[in-house]
Design a protein around this motif. Sequence first.
Motif, PDB file in Angstrom:
ATOM      1  N   MET A   1       0.836  -1.196   0.000  1.00 22.16           N
ATOM      2  CA  MET A   1       0.000   0.000   0.000  1.00 22.16           C
ATOM      3  C   MET A   1       0.873   1.250   0.000  1.00 22.16           C
ATOM      4  SD  MET A   1      -3.025   0.870   2.683  1.00 22.16           S
ATOM      5  CE  MET A   1      -3.754  -0.698   2.273  1.00 22.16           C
ATOM      6  N   ALA A   2       0.521   2.182  -0.863  1.00 23.65           N
ATOM      7  CA  ALA A   2       1.353   3.374  -0.997  1.00 23.65           C
ATOM      8  C   ALA A   2       1.288   4.214   0.268  1.00 23.65           C
ATOM      9  CB  ALA A   2       0.877   4.198  -2.191  1.00 23.65           C
ATOM     10  N   LYS A   3       2.413   4.734   0.665  1.00 22.25           N
ATOM     11  CA  LYS A   3       2.472   5.607   1.834  1.00 22.25           C
ATOM     12  C   LYS A   3       2.574   7.042   1.366  1.00 22.25           C
ATOM     13  CE  LYS A   3       4.753   2.252   4.845  1.00 22.25           C
ATOM     14  NZ  LYS A   3       3.636   2.101   5.761  1.00 22.25           N
ATOM     15  N   ILE A   4       1.939   7.946   2.127  1.00 23.78           N
ATOM     16  CA  ILE A   4       1.984   9.339   1.715  1.00 23.78           C
ATOM     17  C   ILE A   4       2.867  10.164   2.640  1.00 23.78           C
ATOM     18  CG2 ILE A   4      -0.351   9.170   0.748  1.00 23.78           C
ATOM     19  CD1 ILE A   4      -1.243  10.913   3.133  1.00 23.78           C
ATOM     20  N   TYR A   5       3.558   9.483   3.571  1.00 19.92           N
ATOM     21  CA  TYR A   5       4.462  10.257   4.419  1.00 19.92           C
ATOM     22  C   TYR A   5       5.897   9.957   3.998  1.00 19.92           C
ATOM     23  CZ  TYR A   5       4.870   5.815   6.820  1.00 19.92           C
ATOM     24  OH  TYR A   5       5.090   4.494   7.110  1.00 19.92           O
ATOM     25  N   ASP A   6       6.718  10.943   4.071  1.00 20.86           N
ATOM     26  CA  ASP A   6       8.144  10.768   3.753  1.00 20.86           C
ATOM     27  C   ASP A   6       8.880  11.928   4.393  1.00 20.86           C
ATOM     28  OD1 ASP A   6      10.672  10.505   2.636  1.00 20.86           O
ATOM     29  OD2 ASP A   6       9.858   9.602   0.817  1.00 20.86           O
ATOM     30  N   THR A   7       9.733  11.617   5.342  1.00 26.09           N
ATOM     31  CA  THR A   7      10.389  12.683   6.093  1.00 26.09           C
ATOM     32  C   THR A   7      11.529  13.317   5.312  1.00 26.09           C
ATOM     33  OG1 THR A   7      11.799  11.033   7.151  1.00 26.09           O
ATOM     34  CG2 THR A   7       9.777  11.640   8.293  1.00 26.09           C
ATOM     35  N   GLU A   8      12.008  12.641   4.246  1.00 26.37           N
ATOM     36  CA  GLU A   8      13.175  13.157   3.540  1.00 26.37           C
ATOM     37  C   GLU A   8      12.792  13.944   2.288  1.00 26.37           C
ATOM     38  OE1 GLU A   8      15.671   9.837   2.782  1.00 26.37           O
ATOM     39  OE2 GLU A   8      16.116   9.475   4.905  1.00 26.37           O
ATOM     40  N   LYS A   9      11.630  13.664   1.741  1.00 25.73           N
ATOM     41  CA  LYS A   9      11.232  14.334   0.520  1.00 25.73           C
ATOM     42  C   LYS A   9      10.258  15.453   0.821  1.00 25.73           C
ATOM     43  CE  LYS A   9      11.828  10.136  -2.267  1.00 25.73           C
ATOM     44  NZ  LYS A   9      11.157   9.163  -3.156  1.00 25.73           N
ATOM     45  N   GLU A  10       9.980  16.225  -0.211  1.00 27.64           N
ATOM     46  CA  GLU A  10       9.045  17.327  -0.074  1.00 27.64           C
ATOM     47  C   GLU A  10       7.659  16.788   0.249  1.00 27.64           C
ATOM     48  OE1 GLU A  10       7.410  21.024  -2.831  1.00 27.64           O
ATOM     49  OE2 GLU A  10       9.145  19.854  -3.440  1.00 27.64           O
ATOM     50  N   GLN A  11       6.922  17.496   1.086  1.00 28.57           N
ATOM     51  CA  GLN A  11       5.591  17.046   1.479  1.00 28.57           C
ATOM     52  C   GLN A  11       4.671  16.926   0.267  1.00 28.57           C
ATOM     53  OE1 GLN A  11       4.686  20.061   4.541  1.00 28.57           O
ATOM     54  NE2 GLN A  11       4.252  18.339   5.901  1.00 28.57           N
ATOM     55  N   GLU A  12       3.854  15.864   0.278  1.00 31.89           N
ATOM     56  CA  GLU A  12       2.854  15.721  -0.775  1.00 31.89           C
ATOM     57  C   GLU A  12       1.758  16.755  -0.576  1.00 31.89           C
ATOM     58  OE1 GLU A  12       1.572  11.951  -2.725  1.00 31.89           O
ATOM     59  OE2 GLU A  12       2.341  11.093  -0.875  1.00 31.89           O
ATOM     60  N   ARG A  13       1.275  17.283  -1.690  1.00 32.00           N
ATOM     61  CA  ARG A  13       0.199  18.265  -1.658  1.00 32.00           C
ATOM     62  C   ARG A  13      -1.106  17.536  -1.965  1.00 32.00           C
ATOM     63  NH1 ARG A  13       1.962  23.501  -2.494  1.00 32.00           N
ATOM     64  NH2 ARG A  13       0.183  24.031  -3.839  1.00 32.00           N
ATOM     65  N   THR A  43      -0.659  14.528  10.007  1.00 28.00           N
ATOM     66  CA  THR A  43       0.014  13.483  10.765  1.00 28.00           C
ATOM     67  C   THR A  43       0.732  12.508   9.837  1.00 28.00           C
ATOM     68  OG1 THR A  43      -1.649  13.639  12.528  1.00 28.00           O
ATOM     69  CG2 THR A  43      -0.332  11.632  12.459  1.00 28.00           C
ATOM     70  N   ALA A  44       0.136  12.259   8.655  1.00 20.60           N
ATOM     71  CA  ALA A  44       0.739  11.343   7.683  1.00 20.60           C
ATOM     72  C   ALA A  44       1.861  12.005   6.884  1.00 20.60           C
ATOM     73  CB  ALA A  44      -0.333  10.811   6.732  1.00 20.60           C
ATOM     74  N   GLY A  45       2.049  13.305   7.057  1.00 22.73           N
ATOM     75  CA  GLY A  45       3.159  13.988   6.398  1.00 22.73           C
ATOM     76  C   GLY A  45       2.791  14.758   5.153  1.00 22.73           C
ATOM     77  N   ALA A  46       1.489  14.961   4.901  1.00 23.85           N
ATOM     78  CA  ALA A  46       1.062  15.706   3.719  1.00 23.85           C
ATOM     79  C   ALA A  46       0.595  17.100   4.115  1.00 23.85           C
ATOM     80  CB  ALA A  46      -0.058  14.959   3.001  1.00 23.85           C
ATOM     81  N   VAL A  47       0.493  17.983   3.126  1.00 24.93           N
ATOM     82  CA  VAL A  47      -0.020  19.326   3.361  1.00 24.93           C
ATOM     83  C   VAL A  47      -1.275  19.505   2.510  1.00 24.93           C
ATOM     84  CG1 VAL A  47       1.524  20.289   1.581  1.00 24.93           C
ATOM     85  CG2 VAL A  47       0.494  21.807   3.302  1.00 24.93           C
ATOM     86  N   ASP A 109      -8.500   7.073   0.174  1.00 24.55           N
ATOM     87  CA  ASP A 109      -9.657   7.398   1.012  1.00 24.55           C
ATOM     88  C   ASP A 109      -9.235   7.501   2.477  1.00 24.55           C
ATOM     89  OD1 ASP A 109      -9.360   4.802   1.871  1.00 24.55           O
ATOM     90  OD2 ASP A 109     -11.052   4.016   0.715  1.00 24.55           O
ATOM     91  N   ARG A 110     -10.208   7.822   3.310  1.00 20.93           N
ATOM     92  CA  ARG A 110      -9.938   8.035   4.733  1.00 20.93           C
ATOM     93  C   ARG A 110      -9.340   6.792   5.386  1.00 20.93           C
ATOM     94  NH1 ARG A 110     -12.438  11.779   8.365  1.00 20.93           N
ATOM     95  NH2 ARG A 110     -12.299  11.157  10.540  1.00 20.93           N
ATOM     96  N   THR A 111      -9.830   5.617   4.972  1.00 21.63           N
ATOM     97  CA  THR A 111      -9.348   4.371   5.558  1.00 21.63           C
ATOM     98  C   THR A 111      -7.858   4.170   5.280  1.00 21.63           C
ATOM     99  OG1 THR A 111     -11.524   3.339   5.387  1.00 21.63           O
ATOM    100  CG2 THR A 111      -9.625   1.873   5.557  1.00 21.63           C
ATOM    101  N   VAL A 112      -7.442   4.397   4.032  1.00 23.26           N
ATOM    102  CA  VAL A 112      -6.024   4.256   3.682  1.00 23.26           C
ATOM    103  C   VAL A 112      -5.179   5.240   4.492  1.00 23.26           C
ATOM    104  CG1 VAL A 112      -4.331   4.587   1.838  1.00 23.26           C
ATOM    105  CG2 VAL A 112      -6.433   3.341   1.379  1.00 23.26           C
ATOM    106  N   MET A 113      -5.694   6.450   4.681  1.00 30.48           N
ATOM    107  CA  MET A 113      -4.974   7.457   5.461  1.00 30.48           C
ATOM    108  C   MET A 113      -4.732   6.965   6.890  1.00 30.48           C
ATOM    109  SD  MET A 113      -3.865  10.709   5.264  1.00 30.48           S
ATOM    110  CE  MET A 113      -4.917  11.656   4.151  1.00 30.48           C
ATOM    111  N   ILE A 114      -5.782   6.432   7.517  1.00 31.80           N
ATOM    112  CA  ILE A 114      -5.659   5.963   8.898  1.00 31.80           C
ATOM    113  C   ILE A 114      -4.745   4.751   8.979  1.00 31.80           C
ATOM    114  CG2 ILE A 114      -6.934   4.985  10.851  1.00 31.80           C
ATOM    115  CD1 ILE A 114      -9.325   6.725  10.037  1.00 31.80           C
ATOM    116  N   LEU A 115      -4.892   3.827   8.025  1.00 33.46           N
ATOM    117  CA  LEU A 115      -4.010   2.662   7.987  1.00 33.46           C
ATOM    118  C   LEU A 115      -2.548   3.077   7.830  1.00 33.46           C
ATOM    119  CD1 LEU A 115      -6.071   0.218   5.735  1.00 33.46           C
ATOM    120  CD2 LEU A 115      -5.537  -0.100   8.146  1.00 33.46           C
ATOM    121  N   ASP A 116      -2.327   4.100   7.021  1.00 34.21           N
ATOM    122  CA  ASP A 116      -0.973   4.596   6.782  1.00 34.21           C
ATOM    123  C   ASP A 116      -0.355   5.144   8.070  1.00 34.21           C
ATOM    124  OD1 ASP A 116       0.880   5.267   4.408  1.00 34.21           O
ATOM    125  OD2 ASP A 116       0.816   7.150   5.510  1.00 34.21           O
TER     126      ASP A 116
END
Length: 416
Positions: A1-13, A43-47, A109-116
Amino acid sequence: MAKIYDTEKEQERVVLIAVDLSQNNDSTDVDISLDELEELAGTAGAVTVGRLVQKRDAIHPATYIGKGKMEELRNMVEEKQADAVVCDDELSPAQITNLQEELQRKVIDRTVMILDIFAAHARTSEGKLQVELAQLRYRSSRLIGLGKSLSRLGGGIGTRGPGEKKLEMDRRLIKDRISILNRQLKDVVQNRDTMRKKRSQNAVPTVAIVGYTNAGKSTLLNALTEAEVLSENKLFATLDPTTRGLELENGQKILLTDTVGFISKLPHSLIRAFRSTLEEAKYADVILHVVDASNPHYERQMQVVYDTLQELEVGDKPVITAFNKIDKSSSEDKGGRKDLRSDCVLQISAKELIGLEQLLEAIERVLNDGMIRMEQLIPYAEAGKIQQIRQYGKLESEEYQEGGIFVKALVPPFLV
């Protein structure tokens, strides 16, 4: 499952979208839910760079939102240079596929966000097992037949393309992995049940700390027991339950257990996966419900907690409601906070150590309500029973007489 957080790269918009199904013109619930979704994204690292809401009688079965709103969303995504679109509800596989084709962007969706977020915050082996199991259950329910991303060949002998083979392989691998995780988690559940039985045999009363995510449960546990549990101003900062012992003013020993935070639209797969953890509340003697009093929507959050407890079949346990973070609230608000479903209501600040003595007194009082009063002469040969009374009950007085020690005490039923 794709993750949307990454502390080293630019935040996903990301752009957030929701469907308002309310029958009136009040969109408060949708706005609150989107505010929470934005906090989840952070919290997941996106803006979050944009939000869009469509009022409809029902969610569009193919694309979540209607065609007219789709054009507006497409323009917003382009204008804001968004990397992904996040929907406030759980989507079907067809909805995800259709939205991604329409927008040419990743759609979650919201579920993937929470799972992430759960995947990022799980620390113990049990937590990691539970999160992986929830992720695989979610993914397996979304493995569909041949789509445009797979082979375009028709079905039948001699025409099965590599895409279908890959799909069937994914299904088999996921099914096998779920079986392995279920066996491992079953062992964990048995260990947890064994620990619960030992606690019940020792007759040490247990208080389960429950509440909406980020209500301050871990901060309260740290303040009462110096547990040193991670506590951050983030949703789901801690997932793994922590149990710590505490001695009350009267010498009675109790156990405090922190549980994973609740949230609205908590994915059912997570409730299933974390059932053994959440059921700490089911086997507790008292429920300590921690509420973020500084949140303007605290009443809505309280309802989510009670609904989740009902789903977990938590019976008629005594409930103490602690309105936390009163240091962030105005004095006018404090008098108006009520919880008619609880046995006791207090105002506290776990961070500033306000009202904690009164909270411990309330716990002692509620536990004593289940005690039985005894007045008994204990022979000197059985004087060890007095230590049991001190440990599990409340020794009010002891008088040394010729035939033994006459005691007045409040004790749990098993000692009587």
